[in-house]
Scaffold this motif. Structure first.
Motif, PDB file in Angstrom:
ATOM      1  N   ILE A  95       0.860  -1.168  -0.084  1.00  0.00           N
ATOM      2  CA  ILE A  95       0.032   0.021   0.030  1.00  0.00           C
ATOM      3  C   ILE A  95       0.863   1.229   0.041  1.00  0.00           C
ATOM      4  CG2 ILE A  95      -1.529   1.256   1.399  1.00  0.00           C
ATOM      5  CD1 ILE A  95      -2.770  -1.243   2.028  1.00  0.00           C
ATOM      6  N   ILE A  96       2.001   1.265   0.708  1.00  0.00           N
ATOM      7  CA  ILE A  96       2.821   2.363   0.969  1.00  0.00           C
ATOM      8  C   ILE A  96       3.442   2.413  -0.560  1.00  0.00           C
ATOM      9  CG2 ILE A  96       4.958   3.242   1.874  1.00  0.00           C
ATOM     10  CD1 ILE A  96       3.953   2.237   4.276  1.00  0.00           C
ATOM     11  N   ILE A  97       3.964   1.530  -0.971  1.00  0.00           N
ATOM     12  CA  ILE A  97       4.608   1.554  -2.433  1.00  0.00           C
ATOM     13  C   ILE A  97       3.706   2.372  -3.440  1.00  0.00           C
ATOM     14  CG2 ILE A  97       5.274   0.149  -4.614  1.00  0.00           C
ATOM     15  CD1 ILE A  97       6.615  -1.871  -2.281  1.00  0.00           C
ATOM     16  N   ASN A  98       2.422   1.704  -3.641  1.00  0.00           N
ATOM     17  CA  ASN A  98       1.530   2.270  -4.407  1.00  0.00           C
ATOM     18  C   ASN A  98       0.925   3.741  -3.930  1.00  0.00           C
ATOM     19  OD1 ASN A  98       1.013   0.580  -6.680  1.00  0.00           O
ATOM     20  ND2 ASN A  98      -0.813  -0.407  -5.603  1.00  0.00           N
ATOM     21  N   PHE A  99       1.179   4.143  -2.899  1.00  0.00           N
ATOM     22  CA  PHE A  99       0.700   5.651  -2.297  1.00  0.00           C
ATOM     23  C   PHE A  99       1.938   6.449  -2.903  1.00  0.00           C
ATOM     24  CE2 PHE A  99       1.484   8.929   0.724  1.00  0.00           C
ATOM     25  CZ  PHE A  99       0.168   9.476   0.775  1.00  0.00           C
ATOM     26  N   VAL A 100       3.381   6.034  -2.749  1.00  0.00           N
ATOM     27  CA  VAL A 100       4.271   6.833  -3.080  1.00  0.00           C
ATOM     28  C   VAL A 100       4.356   6.821  -4.558  1.00  0.00           C
ATOM     29  CG1 VAL A 100       6.783   6.927  -3.422  1.00  0.00           C
ATOM     30  CG2 VAL A 100       5.949   6.266  -0.974  1.00  0.00           C
ATOM     31  N   ARG A 101       3.909   5.732  -5.363  1.00  0.00           N
ATOM     32  CA  ARG A 101       3.903   5.827  -6.731  1.00  0.00           C
ATOM     33  C   ARG A 101       2.806   6.747  -7.302  1.00  0.00           C
ATOM     34  NH1 ARG A 101       2.874   1.941  -9.684  1.00  0.00           N
ATOM     35  NH2 ARG A 101       3.847   2.683 -11.379  1.00  0.00           N
ATOM     36  N   SER A 102       1.696   6.561  -6.645  1.00  0.00           N
ATOM     37  CA  SER A 102       0.675   7.685  -7.026  1.00  0.00           C
ATOM     38  C   SER A 102       1.236   9.309  -6.898  1.00  0.00           C
ATOM     39  CB  SER A 102      -0.753   7.543  -5.991  1.00  0.00           C
ATOM     40  OG  SER A 102      -0.291   7.859  -4.880  1.00  0.00           O
ATOM     41  N   LYS A 103       2.073   9.408  -6.083  1.00  0.00           N
ATOM     42  CA  LYS A 103       2.603  10.813  -5.825  1.00  0.00           C
ATOM     43  C   LYS A 103       3.663  11.252  -7.035  1.00  0.00           C
ATOM     44  CE  LYS A 103      -0.394  11.428  -2.490  1.00  0.00           C
ATOM     45  NZ  LYS A 103      -1.832  11.679  -2.791  1.00  0.00           N
ATOM     46  N   THR A 104       4.397  10.306  -7.132  1.00  0.00           N
ATOM     47  CA  THR A 104       5.444  10.428  -8.036  1.00  0.00           C
ATOM     48  C   THR A 104       5.211  10.266  -9.422  1.00  0.00           C
ATOM     49  OG1 THR A 104       6.050   8.168  -7.936  1.00  0.00           O
ATOM     50  CG2 THR A 104       7.328   9.705  -6.369  1.00  0.00           C
ATOM     51  N   GLU A 105       4.141   9.435  -9.825  1.00  0.00           N
ATOM     52  CA  GLU A 105       3.785   9.237 -11.111  1.00  0.00           C
ATOM     53  C   GLU A 105       2.404   9.870 -11.335  1.00  0.00           C
ATOM     54  OE1 GLU A 105       4.032   5.240 -12.371  1.00  0.00           O
ATOM     55  OE2 GLU A 105       5.873   4.905 -11.451  1.00  0.00           O
ATOM     56  N   LYS A 106       2.106  10.960 -10.842  1.00  0.00           N
ATOM     57  CA  LYS A 106       0.845  11.792 -10.973  1.00  0.00           C
ATOM     58  C   LYS A 106       0.624  12.263 -12.438  1.00  0.00           C
ATOM     59  CE  LYS A 106       1.859  16.072  -8.661  1.00  0.00           C
ATOM     60  NZ  LYS A 106       1.511  16.891  -7.762  1.00  0.00           N
ATOM     61  N   ASP A 107       1.386  12.518 -13.305  1.00  0.00           N
ATOM     62  CA  ASP A 107       1.489  13.065 -14.229  1.00  0.00           C
ATOM     63  C   ASP A 107       0.925  11.821 -15.391  1.00  0.00           C
ATOM     64  OD1 ASP A 107       1.962  15.547 -13.544  1.00  0.00           O
ATOM     65  OD2 ASP A 107       4.024  15.523 -14.024  1.00  0.00           O
ATOM     66  N   VAL A 108       1.763  10.873 -15.129  1.00  0.00           N
ATOM     67  CA  VAL A 108       1.337   9.719 -15.921  1.00  0.00           C
ATOM     68  C   VAL A 108      -0.112   9.118 -15.648  1.00  0.00           C
ATOM     69  CG1 VAL A 108       1.995   7.313 -16.633  1.00  0.00           C
ATOM     70  CG2 VAL A 108       3.602   8.754 -15.699  1.00  0.00           C
ATOM     71  N   LEU A 109      -0.512   9.172 -14.374  1.00  0.00           N
ATOM     72  CA  LEU A 109      -1.836   8.830 -14.161  1.00  0.00           C
ATOM     73  C   LEU A 109      -2.788   9.747 -14.673  1.00  0.00           C
ATOM     74  CD1 LEU A 109      -1.746   7.670 -10.443  1.00  0.00           C
ATOM     75  CD2 LEU A 109      -2.375   6.204 -12.354  1.00  0.00           C
ATOM     76  N   LYS A 110      -2.502  11.145 -14.768  1.00  0.00           N
ATOM     77  CA  LYS A 110      -3.389  12.290 -15.065  1.00  0.00           C
ATOM     78  C   LYS A 110      -3.729  11.883 -16.595  1.00  0.00           C
ATOM     79  CE  LYS A 110      -3.905  17.191 -15.624  1.00  0.00           C
ATOM     80  NZ  LYS A 110      -3.501  18.481 -15.185  1.00  0.00           N
ATOM     81  N   SER A 111      -2.367  11.478 -17.660  1.00  0.00           N
ATOM     82  CA  SER A 111      -2.557  11.143 -18.755  1.00  0.00           C
ATOM     83  C   SER A 111      -3.471  10.003 -19.162  1.00  0.00           C
ATOM     84  CB  SER A 111      -0.966  11.315 -19.357  1.00  0.00           C
ATOM     85  OG  SER A 111      -1.291  10.912 -20.770  1.00  0.00           O
TER      86      SER A 111
END
Length: 191
Positions: free
Chosen positions: A161-177
């Motif tokens: 969960i922490i790994i996905n949490f950090v990834r959601s913050k660091t890869e927010k531009d990719v997720l937005k795309s």
């Protein structure tokens, strides 16, 4: 005149900042700059990011499932032992108190097992929608409440969960795309 990006002093007729290279446009004596264009991500980059989210949801689901089953077995074992000790307590009070303690442990572990087993389906849900609803995945992965829940009920799932949490913050531009691409797909297909 000053650069609006890095605040460096630049000559009045400059078209670009000599320090940071930002374009300078002057209109009626005002200084402004064109903001950088957001990076366009390819389908492969979006898919790689979403694959990683799905992979860690899969690991999280597995952690919830294993710990849920183990705790459920322990709960049944404690309750069963408690019942046996309690039934064997005809002659001595010691067995009755030990039986009561074991039964209490069995009852205390049962809600923890239920929470763990319920979270299996929730993690599986997000694992399955990662390619169709990146907005929900981003919301779930960036949820601090999930970190708190896992801290109380499953320390192994907490890692993923922490790994996905950090990834959601660091890869927010990719997720937005990915969210924009999915939204455009839904609009074009009237979904």
């Amino acid at each position: 005149m000053f650069c609006s990006k890095c605040s460096a002093q630049i000559p009045d007729n400059s078209k670009f900042c000599g320090v940071c290279g930002a374009p300078i446009q002057t209109t009626y004596g005002q200084t402004s700059y064109t903001p950088p264009v957001a990076k366009e991500y390819t389908l492969a980059e979006e898919k790689e990011s979403l694959d990683n989210f799905a992979r860690f949801f899969k690991y999280e689901r597995l952690a919830w499932k294993i710990e849920g089953i183990v705790i459920l077995v322990l709960s049944c074992l404690f309750a069963g032992l408690g019942f046996i000790f309690f039934m064997a307590a005809t002659a001595e009070e010691f067995f009755a108190s030990v039986g009561a303690i074991y039964m209490l442990y069995g009852l205390l572990f049962l809600p923890v097992a239920i929470v763990n087993l319920k979270m299996v389906s929730r993690a599986e849900h997000y694992m399955n929608i990662v390619y169709t609803d990146a907005a929900a995945v981003e919301e779930r992965a960036g949820n601090v409440g999930m970190i708190v829940l896992a801290a109380f009920f499953n320390s192994i799932a907490l890692i993923f969960i922490i790994i996905n949490f950090v990834r959601s913050k660091t890869e927010k531009d990719v997720l937005k795309s990915a969210k924009n691409r999915q939204e455009e797909f839904r609009r074009n297909n009237n979904m």
